[in-house]
Design a protein around this motif. Sequence first.
Motif, PDB file in Angstrom:
ATOM      1  N   LEU A  21       0.840  -1.196   0.000  1.00 21.59           N
ATOM      2  CA  LEU A  21       0.000   0.000   0.000  1.00 21.59           C
ATOM      3  C   LEU A  21       0.881   1.256   0.000  1.00 21.59           C
ATOM      4  O   LEU A  21       0.599   2.221  -0.723  1.00 21.59           O
ATOM      5  N   ILE A  22       1.941   1.224   0.780  1.00 20.57           N
ATOM      6  CA  ILE A  22       2.886   2.358   0.819  1.00 20.57           C
ATOM      7  C   ILE A  22       3.512   2.557  -0.564  1.00 20.57           C
ATOM      8  O   ILE A  22       3.564   3.679  -1.077  1.00 20.57           O
ATOM      9  N   ALA A  23       3.962   1.473  -1.184  1.00 23.46           N
ATOM     10  CA  ALA A  23       4.582   1.569  -2.515  1.00 23.46           C
ATOM     11  C   ALA A  23       3.593   2.122  -3.542  1.00 23.46           C
ATOM     12  O   ALA A  23       3.962   2.966  -4.368  1.00 23.46           O
ATOM     13  N   ALA A  24       2.349   1.668  -3.481  1.00 32.99           N
ATOM     14  CA  ALA A  24       1.327   2.177  -4.409  1.00 32.99           C
ATOM     15  C   ALA A  24       1.060   3.657  -4.159  1.00 32.99           C
ATOM     16  O   ALA A  24       0.928   4.451  -5.108  1.00 32.99           O
ATOM     17  N   HIS A  25       0.996   4.041  -2.892  1.00 31.29           N
ATOM     18  CA  HIS A  25       0.792   5.447  -2.527  1.00 31.29           C
ATOM     19  C   HIS A  25       1.941   6.300  -3.061  1.00 31.29           C
ATOM     20  O   HIS A  25       1.732   7.384  -3.607  1.00 31.29           O
ATOM     21  N   LEU A  67       1.564   6.746  -6.819  1.00 29.97           N
ATOM     22  CA  LEU A  67       0.556   7.768  -7.125  1.00 29.97           C
ATOM     23  C   LEU A  67       1.119   9.168  -6.872  1.00 29.97           C
ATOM     24  O   LEU A  67       0.939  10.082  -7.688  1.00 29.97           O
ATOM     25  N   THR A  68       1.821   9.320  -5.765  1.00 30.43           N
ATOM     26  CA  THR A  68       2.435  10.617  -5.440  1.00 30.43           C
ATOM     27  C   THR A  68       3.447  11.012  -6.512  1.00 30.43           C
ATOM     28  O   THR A  68       3.481  12.161  -6.956  1.00 30.43           O
ATOM     29  N   ALA A  69       4.260  10.061  -6.959  1.00 26.23           N
ATOM     30  CA  ALA A  69       5.257  10.342  -8.000  1.00 26.23           C
ATOM     31  C   ALA A  69       4.580  10.721  -9.313  1.00 26.23           C
ATOM     32  O   ALA A  69       5.069  11.600 -10.041  1.00 26.23           O
ATOM     33  N   SER A  70       3.456  10.090  -9.623  1.00 32.11           N
ATOM     34  CA  SER A  70       2.727  10.426 -10.848  1.00 32.11           C
ATOM     35  C   SER A  70       2.180  11.845 -10.796  1.00 32.11           C
ATOM     36  O   SER A  70       2.274  12.592 -11.777  1.00 32.11           O
ATOM     37  N   ILE A  71       1.622  12.220  -9.666  1.00 32.63           N
ATOM     38  CA  ILE A  71       1.117  13.588  -9.495  1.00 32.63           C
ATOM     39  C   ILE A  71       2.273  14.581  -9.572  1.00 32.63           C
ATOM     40  O   ILE A  71       2.168  15.632 -10.218  1.00 32.63           O
ATOM     41  N   ALA A  72       3.387  14.245  -8.935  1.00 35.81           N
ATOM     42  CA  ALA A  72       4.569  15.116  -8.975  1.00 35.81           C
ATOM     43  C   ALA A  72       5.055  15.304 -10.407  1.00 35.81           C
ATOM     44  O   ALA A  72       5.415  16.421 -10.810  1.00 35.81           O
ATOM     45  N   ALA A  73       5.062  14.224 -11.202  1.00 33.47           N
ATOM     46  CA  ALA A  73       5.501  14.324 -12.593  1.00 33.47           C
ATOM     47  C   ALA A  73       4.579  15.239 -13.389  1.00 33.47           C
ATOM     48  O   ALA A  73       5.046  16.024 -14.227  1.00 33.47           O
ATOM     49  N   LEU A  74       3.285  15.160 -13.127  1.00 29.86           N
ATOM     50  CA  LEU A  74       2.341  16.046 -13.819  1.00 29.86           C
ATOM     51  C   LEU A  74       2.563  17.509 -13.438  1.00 29.86           C
ATOM     52  O   LEU A  74       2.582  18.387 -14.309  1.00 29.86           O
ATOM     53  N   VAL A  75       2.741  17.768 -12.148  1.00 28.85           N
ATOM     54  CA  VAL A  75       2.982  19.138 -11.678  1.00 28.85           C
ATOM     55  C   VAL A  75       4.270  19.680 -12.279  1.00 28.85           C
ATOM     56  O   VAL A  75       4.307  20.799 -12.812  1.00 28.85           O
ATOM     57  N   PHE A 109       9.195  18.745  -1.309  1.00 28.53           N
ATOM     58  CA  PHE A 109       8.770  18.748   0.094  1.00 28.53           C
ATOM     59  C   PHE A 109       7.265  18.971   0.198  1.00 28.53           C
ATOM     60  O   PHE A 109       6.570  18.258   0.927  1.00 28.53           O
ATOM     61  N   VAL A 110       6.755  19.945  -0.517  1.00 27.71           N
ATOM     62  CA  VAL A 110       5.316  20.267  -0.469  1.00 27.71           C
ATOM     63  C   VAL A 110       4.484  19.091  -0.969  1.00 27.71           C
ATOM     64  O   VAL A 110       3.454  18.742  -0.373  1.00 27.71           O
ATOM     65  N   LEU A 111       4.920  18.448  -2.045  1.00 24.97           N
ATOM     66  CA  LEU A 111       4.173  17.306  -2.571  1.00 24.97           C
ATOM     67  C   LEU A 111       4.198  16.126  -1.598  1.00 24.97           C
ATOM     68  O   LEU A 111       3.186  15.444  -1.422  1.00 24.97           O
ATOM     69  N   ALA A 112       5.322  15.878  -0.955  1.00 26.34           N
ATOM     70  CA  ALA A 112       5.393  14.799   0.034  1.00 26.34           C
ATOM     71  C   ALA A 112       4.506  15.112   1.228  1.00 26.34           C
ATOM     72  O   ALA A 112       3.796  14.231   1.731  1.00 26.34           O
ATOM     73  N   TRP A 113       4.536  16.353   1.659  1.00 23.44           N
ATOM     74  CA  TRP A 113       3.697  16.767   2.786  1.00 23.44           C
ATOM     75  C   TRP A 113       2.218  16.608   2.429  1.00 23.44           C
ATOM     76  O   TRP A 113       1.431  16.052   3.206  1.00 23.44           O
ATOM     77  N   GLY A 114       1.834  17.065   1.241  1.00 22.77           N
ATOM     78  CA  GLY A 114       0.447  16.913   0.791  1.00 22.77           C
ATOM     79  C   GLY A 114       0.049  15.458   0.662  1.00 22.77           C
ATOM     80  O   GLY A 114      -1.074  15.065   1.006  1.00 22.77           O
TER      81      GLY A 114
END
Length: 185
Positions: A66-70, A73-81, A169-174
């Motif tokens: 679950l952590i790896a999947a999360h 997803l976070t990395a995908s959002i970061a790549a889009l941003v 940092f902001v993306l990890a925090w979010g």
Amino acid sequence: MPPRTLRLRFEQLDRAESRLSHWLAEFSRHAPTLWLFRLVSRLGDWPAWVAVALLQPLLQGQQGWLIAAHWGLTASIAALVYRLLKTRLCRERPYITFDTIRCTMPPVDRYSFPSGHTLHAVMFSCLTAASSPKLLPIVIPLAVLIAISRVVLGLHYVSDVIVGALLGFVLAWGSGLAALFVWGG
């Protein structure tokens, strides 16, 4: 801000940072240093972060998936941003603007702002700190080397790296807040 105004601001920032960027890029003239920074930069493309994510099931058991999947997803959002910012802000890479700065590794694209490698390095460092702090003695030095490599290789200005780190940092925090909201911790 109108594109012309933004371009002028980047030109001013480029000139202000040119000496520091040039000085750091000169370290790439030393073959062992160039080899090291090319290696860590390639690891920062994705292999290091996939490896750290895939370690999570080994370290956290079933919850590690679950952590790896999360994280994915976070990395995908970061790549889009990152991609959205980079294609809208269009800051030329240092070696394009200044012929005194050597490009010692092929870039993925034309623009430099922000540093996506640094964004992901800081983001994954923060995510690692939250779930697997015992990996930090490996992850933090790697993240620092990745950030430095981007300037040494002539691909980024220092401000590209700083902004990339802040965004990471902001993306990890979010992402952590979202996990708390969705999974309750």
